[in-house]
Structures are given as structure tokens and as C-alpha cells.
Design a protein around this motif. Structure first.
Motif, PDB file in Angstrom:
ATOM      1  N   TYR A  90       0.835  -1.196   0.000  1.00 50.25           N
ATOM      2  CA  TYR A  90       0.000   0.000   0.000  1.00 50.25           C
ATOM      3  C   TYR A  90       0.872   1.249   0.000  1.00 50.25           C
ATOM      4  O   TYR A  90       2.086   1.203   0.229  1.00 50.25           O
ATOM      5  CB  TYR A  90      -0.924   0.028   1.219  1.00 50.25           C
ATOM      6  N   ILE A 111      -3.817   3.257   0.769  1.00 52.33           N
ATOM      7  CA  ILE A 111      -4.316   2.834  -0.535  1.00 52.33           C
ATOM      8  C   ILE A 111      -3.541   1.588  -0.964  1.00 52.33           C
ATOM      9  O   ILE A 111      -2.322   1.653  -1.176  1.00 52.33           O
ATOM     10  CB  ILE A 111      -4.147   3.950  -1.585  1.00 52.33           C
ATOM     11  N   TYR A 113      -2.196  -0.463  -3.469  1.00 45.38           N
ATOM     12  CA  TYR A 113      -1.920  -0.532  -4.905  1.00 45.38           C
ATOM     13  C   TYR A 113      -1.823  -1.975  -5.387  1.00 45.38           C
ATOM     14  O   TYR A 113      -2.008  -2.266  -6.577  1.00 45.38           O
ATOM     15  CB  TYR A 113      -0.651   0.236  -5.262  1.00 45.38           C
ATOM     16  N   TYR A 116      -4.698  -3.237  -7.407  1.00 46.83           N
ATOM     17  CA  TYR A 116      -4.744  -2.908  -8.828  1.00 46.83           C
ATOM     18  C   TYR A 116      -3.792  -3.783  -9.635  1.00 46.83           C
ATOM     19  O   TYR A 116      -4.044  -4.067 -10.818  1.00 46.83           O
ATOM     20  CB  TYR A 116      -4.420  -1.431  -9.021  1.00 46.83           C
ATOM     21  N   ALA A 159      -6.483   6.757  -7.845  1.00 43.66           N
ATOM     22  CA  ALA A 159      -6.409   6.456  -6.414  1.00 43.66           C
ATOM     23  C   ALA A 159      -5.163   7.052  -5.772  1.00 43.66           C
ATOM     24  O   ALA A 159      -5.167   7.400  -4.589  1.00 43.66           O
ATOM     25  CB  ALA A 159      -6.434   4.946  -6.202  1.00 43.66           C
ATOM     26  N   LYS A 166      -7.987  13.451  -9.601  1.00 50.72           N
ATOM     27  CA  LYS A 166      -8.238  12.015  -9.533  1.00 50.72           C
ATOM     28  C   LYS A 166      -9.554  11.659 -10.217  1.00 50.72           C
ATOM     29  O   LYS A 166      -9.708  10.589 -10.783  1.00 50.72           O
ATOM     30  CB  LYS A 166      -8.249  11.525  -8.090  1.00 50.72           C
ATOM     31  N   TRP A 221     -14.989   2.374  -5.200  1.00 51.59           N
ATOM     32  CA  TRP A 221     -13.857   3.293  -5.393  1.00 51.59           C
ATOM     33  C   TRP A 221     -14.231   4.703  -4.930  1.00 51.59           C
ATOM     34  O   TRP A 221     -13.454   5.370  -4.254  1.00 51.59           O
ATOM     35  CB  TRP A 221     -13.471   3.308  -6.868  1.00 51.59           C
ATOM     36  N   SER A 224     -14.298   4.968  -1.135  1.00 51.31           N
ATOM     37  CA  SER A 224     -13.059   4.692  -0.396  1.00 51.31           C
ATOM     38  C   SER A 224     -11.899   5.522  -0.939  1.00 51.31           C
ATOM     39  O   SER A 224     -11.630   6.619  -0.433  1.00 51.31           O
ATOM     40  CB  SER A 224     -12.742   3.194  -0.449  1.00 51.31           C
ATOM     41  N   GLU A 225     -11.207   5.042  -1.975  1.00 50.49           N
ATOM     42  CA  GLU A 225     -10.053   5.783  -2.487  1.00 50.49           C
ATOM     43  C   GLU A 225     -10.422   7.192  -2.960  1.00 50.49           C
ATOM     44  O   GLU A 225      -9.647   8.130  -2.818  1.00 50.49           O
ATOM     45  CB  GLU A 225      -9.402   5.022  -3.658  1.00 50.49           C
ATOM     46  N   GLY A 226     -11.600   7.325  -3.548  1.00 49.36           N
ATOM     47  CA  GLY A 226     -11.971   8.609  -4.111  1.00 49.36           C
ATOM     48  C   GLY A 226     -12.472   9.617  -3.098  1.00 49.36           C
ATOM     49  O   GLY A 226     -11.909  10.706  -2.958  1.00 49.36           O
ATOM     50  N   ASN A 228     -13.148   9.075   0.376  1.00 48.86           N
ATOM     51  CA  ASN A 228     -12.801   8.898   1.785  1.00 48.86           C
ATOM     52  C   ASN A 228     -14.059   8.942   2.670  1.00 48.86           C
ATOM     53  O   ASN A 228     -14.101   9.604   3.696  1.00 48.86           O
ATOM     54  CB  ASN A 228     -11.803   9.969   2.238  1.00 48.86           C
ATOM     55  N   GLU A 235     -14.100  -0.736   3.396  1.00 50.14           N
ATOM     56  CA  GLU A 235     -13.559  -0.876   2.032  1.00 50.14           C
ATOM     57  C   GLU A 235     -13.123  -2.312   1.783  1.00 50.14           C
ATOM     58  O   GLU A 235     -13.387  -2.890   0.710  1.00 50.14           O
ATOM     59  CB  GLU A 235     -12.376   0.067   1.855  1.00 50.14           C
TER      60      GLU A 235
END
Length: 318
Positions: A90, A111, A113, A116, A159, A166, A221, A224-226, A228, A235
Motif C-alpha cells: 500500500y 491505498i 496498490y 490494482y 487512487a 483524480k 472506489w 473509499s479511495e476517491g 474517503n 472498504e
């Protein structure tokens, strides 16, 4: 001996604390409950991989293509969830929206990663499973896979971006998703139905299931990542449930639908080294060999034996 059994349970957060992240530290992180959930999904993915591989050995090697692709999907997901359960893979990214809710209060969010990286490998395999079932032409398949990679990469970049830009990457990802959905639900369905009702039903089942689930991922998304909005533990549950539905459950549905489908009817003519040659192929091979031998014999005869062959050859040359 007492030290061996001194501790029991999940100590991933103690072994891999968030303070080890460089150059910044995230303060919106999973808790032990989130880590436990990731470990549970790891077990589900690993068990599904073993089942799919075991099922592959129940059919001839020339008919295992869908078993192997599906097992590869859950195998990669197993590694990714192992990493997230270990609180690794992350980056700490400053949030665009600072919330007052204690569960998401903070300035930097964890986050993953590695999620992904998982999707970059597994979502093209999922699409390959679906589009091969429809017998789609390779240009259509390859272009759809390219769009899928664009969707995943732009989702990852979005993200990791700290600013409102973003959402521009989110828009690119959504545009790619809509085109993928068009190819799967419209183009692929027409191809599958043309191959037969059994293939059409199987394709509709796995294709509709996948596209429905894939349109839920942008919601996760955004929350969570977008945006918050939800805590990292929530998440984890949101993405985890979606991944279980989109990978092990999808794989079970796909292989069940393919139990009576010969890959050859989909244009997948795969021959194993010990497969017996079909009688028609034998006769065709024999005829071709005979014709080749005859042609060769004619040339040889023309060069070595006098008489009619020489006259015929000479006439042909003239």
C-alpha cells in the motif's frame, strides 16, 4: 516451548506497522478486523484455486483452457489478498476530503496498490474467459483487453492522485468500462447465441453476472479511495465481497456452464501430443502425401528415365 505458543492470532499489523511506510505515514488504516477479513478472502481464493485445478484433471488436457484461466485468476487474487492481509502493498496518500467521522478522520489514507496489480492481471483473464466462450474474433478480444487495462491503470492513477484531478482519471476508467460492457453485453451475446442455445445461455449467465458486479466497483472506489467516505475496514469488506462474487463464484458458474461445451465448437482447436488423429485428417494427410509423392516422382522420373516421362516433361517445359 512456552514462547512458541505465547501468542496466537493475527499479528500482521504488529509485524508490519504503518509507521514503516515512507515518505509519509497513513493515519486512515485497516484495523485487525480488516486484516482478518483479508486473510479470510485469501483462504477462499486459495481453496477455489485448488478446486479449479482439481476439476481440470477430470477432463482431457485439450479441454482444460477454461479451467486453467479460471484457476489463474483466483491464484493471483490469493497472493494479492495475502499481501493486503499482511498490511503490505500500500501507499499513504493524502485525502482530498478530510472527514469529521472518527473512522475516516485523518489526512492520509492507506491505498492498497497491490489490489490494482491483481486486477491488471486477473480482469483481462476474466474477459478472456467470457469472450472465448462467445467465440469472438481476436481483434475484438484484444481491443477489449486493451480497454480493460486502460480502466485498471487509470483507476490506480486516480487512487494515487492527491488532488481533485483524480476524478478525471475516474472518468477515463468509466468510459472504458462502458465500452467493455457494450462489447460483452451486445457484441459478445450475438456471437454466443449464433453458436447455439447452450453456449448462449452460459455466456449470458457469466457475462451478465460480471458486468453487473463490475459496475459496483466504481461505487466502492468513490466511497473509499476517491471520497474517503467509508473506513478502510468497510472498504476491505466491500471489495472483498465483490472479488469473491467476481472470481470464485464466477469461475464456478463458468466451469459448470462449460461442462457440456466442446472448446472446438468455440473455434479453440487444441490438440494434445497423444491425441489420435481423426480419420478424415488421416485420409487428407494421406492424399496430400500421395499427391506430393506423385509430383516428386514425376520430376524424378523425368530426370532419370527416358521415354514418355521425358517427352511429357519436355512438352510441359515448352
Amino acid at each position: 516451548m512456552e514462547n512458541i505458543f505465547k501468542r496466537a492470532g493475527n499479528d500482521a499489523l504488529r509485524e508490519n506497522p504503518n509507521s514503516m511506510v515512507y515518505p509519509r505515514v497513513s493515519d486512515i488504516n485497516i484495523t485487525i478486523r480488516g486484516s482478518d477479513w483479508y486473510w479470510a478472502v485469501t483462504a477462499v481464493m486459495g481453496a477455489a484455486t485448488l478446486v479449479f485445478v482439481a476439476l481440470a484433471f477430470r477432463v482431457p488436457r485439450s479441454k482444460r483452457i477454461f479451467h486453467y484461466i479460471t484457476a489463474a485468476i483466483t491464484m493471483v487474487a490469493t497472493i494479492a489478498y495475502f499481501t493486503m492481509g499482511s498490511n503490505l502493498g500500500y501507499a499513504a496518500i493524502p485525502v482530498e476530503f478530510v472527514r469529521s467521522n472518527p473512522k475516516v478522520a485523518g489526512t492520509a489514507r492507506e491505498i492498497f496498490y497491490v489490489r490494482y496489480i491483481d486486477w491488471f492481471i486477473t480482469t483481462p483473464l476474466l474477459l478472456l474467459d467470457i469472450m472465448l466462450t462467445a467465440g469472438l474474433p481476436w481483434p475484438t478480444i484484444l481491443y477489449t483487453l486493451l480497454l480493460d487495462e486502460i480502466m485498471i491503470v487509470t483507476g490506480l492513477v486516480g487512487a494515487l492522485v492527491e488532488s481533485r484531478y483524480k476524478w478525471g482519471y475516474f472518468t477515463f476508467a468509466m468510459a472504458a468500462l462502458f465500452y467493455i460492457a457494450y462489447n460483452v453485453t451486445w457484441v459478445g451475446r450475438k456471437h454466443a447465441n449464433a453458436l447455439g442455445s447452450n453456449i448462449g445461455r452460459t455466456y449470458l449467465m457469466v457475462g451478465a453476472w460480471t458486468i453487473f458486479l463490475w459496475f459496483l466497483y466504481p461505487i466502492a472506489w468513490g466511497l473509499s479511495e476517491g471520497g474517503n467516505v467509508i473506513a478502510p475496514d468497510s472498504e476491505a469488506v466491500f471489495y472483498g465481497v465483490l472479488d469473491i462474487m467476481a472470481k470464485p463464484v464466477f469461475g464456478a458458474l463458468l466451469l459448470w456452464g462449460h461442462r457440456n461445451i466442446d472448446p472446438a465448437t468455440l473455434g479453440l482447436h487444441i490438440r494434445d501430443y497423444d491425441d489420435a488423429m481423426h480419420p478424415s485428417e488421416k485420409s487428407g494427410f494421406g492424399s496430400a502425401a500421395a499427391a506430393n509423392n506423385g509430383a516428386t516422382g514425376g520430376v524424378t522420373g523425368a530426370n532419370t528415365a527416358p521415354g514418355v516421362h521425358n517427352d511429357t516433361t519436355a512438352t510441359a517445359a515448352v
